[in-house]
Write a protein that holds these residues in place. Structure first.
Motif, PDB file in Angstrom:
ATOM      1  N   ILE A   6      28.400 -37.143  44.377  1.00  0.00           N
ATOM      2  CA  ILE A   6      27.552 -37.009  43.269  1.00  0.00           C
ATOM      3  C   ILE A   6      27.017 -35.626  43.132  1.00  0.00           C
ATOM      4  CG2 ILE A   6      25.368 -37.779  42.165  1.00  0.00           C
ATOM      5  CD1 ILE A   6      25.409 -40.193  44.100  1.00  0.00           C
ATOM      6  N   SER A   7      27.346 -35.015  41.945  1.00  0.00           N
ATOM      7  CA  SER A   7      26.825 -33.615  41.620  1.00  0.00           C
ATOM      8  C   SER A   7      25.773 -33.608  40.320  1.00  0.00           C
ATOM      9  CB  SER A   7      28.043 -32.930  41.399  1.00  0.00           C
ATOM     10  OG  SER A   7      28.737 -33.168  40.290  1.00  0.00           O
ATOM     11  N   GLY A   8      24.955 -32.444  40.382  1.00  0.00           N
ATOM     12  CA  GLY A   8      23.973 -32.568  39.274  1.00  0.00           C
ATOM     13  C   GLY A   8      23.511 -31.126  39.265  1.00  0.00           C
ATOM     14  N   ASN A   9      22.652 -30.860  38.367  1.00  0.00           N
ATOM     15  CA  ASN A   9      22.225 -29.720  38.048  1.00  0.00           C
ATOM     16  C   ASN A   9      20.726 -29.374  38.741  1.00  0.00           C
ATOM     17  OD1 ASN A   9      24.267 -28.607  36.496  1.00  0.00           O
ATOM     18  ND2 ASN A   9      23.559 -29.630  34.540  1.00  0.00           N
ATOM     19  N   SER A  10      20.202 -30.574  39.127  1.00  0.00           N
ATOM     20  CA  SER A  10      18.636 -30.875  39.708  1.00  0.00           C
ATOM     21  C   SER A  10      18.680 -30.957  40.873  1.00  0.00           C
ATOM     22  CB  SER A  10      17.975 -31.784  38.734  1.00  0.00           C
ATOM     23  OG  SER A  10      16.821 -31.865  39.638  1.00  0.00           O
TER      24      SER A  10
END
Length: 64
Positions: A6-10
């Protein structure tokens, strides 16, 4: 064993997901940039693997 990335900006949101996963008994951790690059290289190798052999000299000439 099943896995997910899972990747994200936060970072805060990702940490929340890791905390939830751990409470559910699922192992979770942050991946370093190097870990992520290693995963990507491994994936590219597996996807590009054809099982066929090529002539080394012809391959090297094609790189020039």
């Amino acid at each position: 064993m099943e896995s997910a990335i899972i990747s994200g900006n936060s970072k805060k949101d990702i940490q929340l997901l890791i905390t939830i996963a751990e409470k559910m008994g699922i192992k979770a951790r942050f991946l370093s940039k190097d870990d992520l690059e290693d995963f990507g290289i491994g994936k590219a190798i597996v996807e590009g693997k054809t099982g066929e052999f090529i002539d080394t000299d012809e391959f090297l000439k094609s790189l020039k």
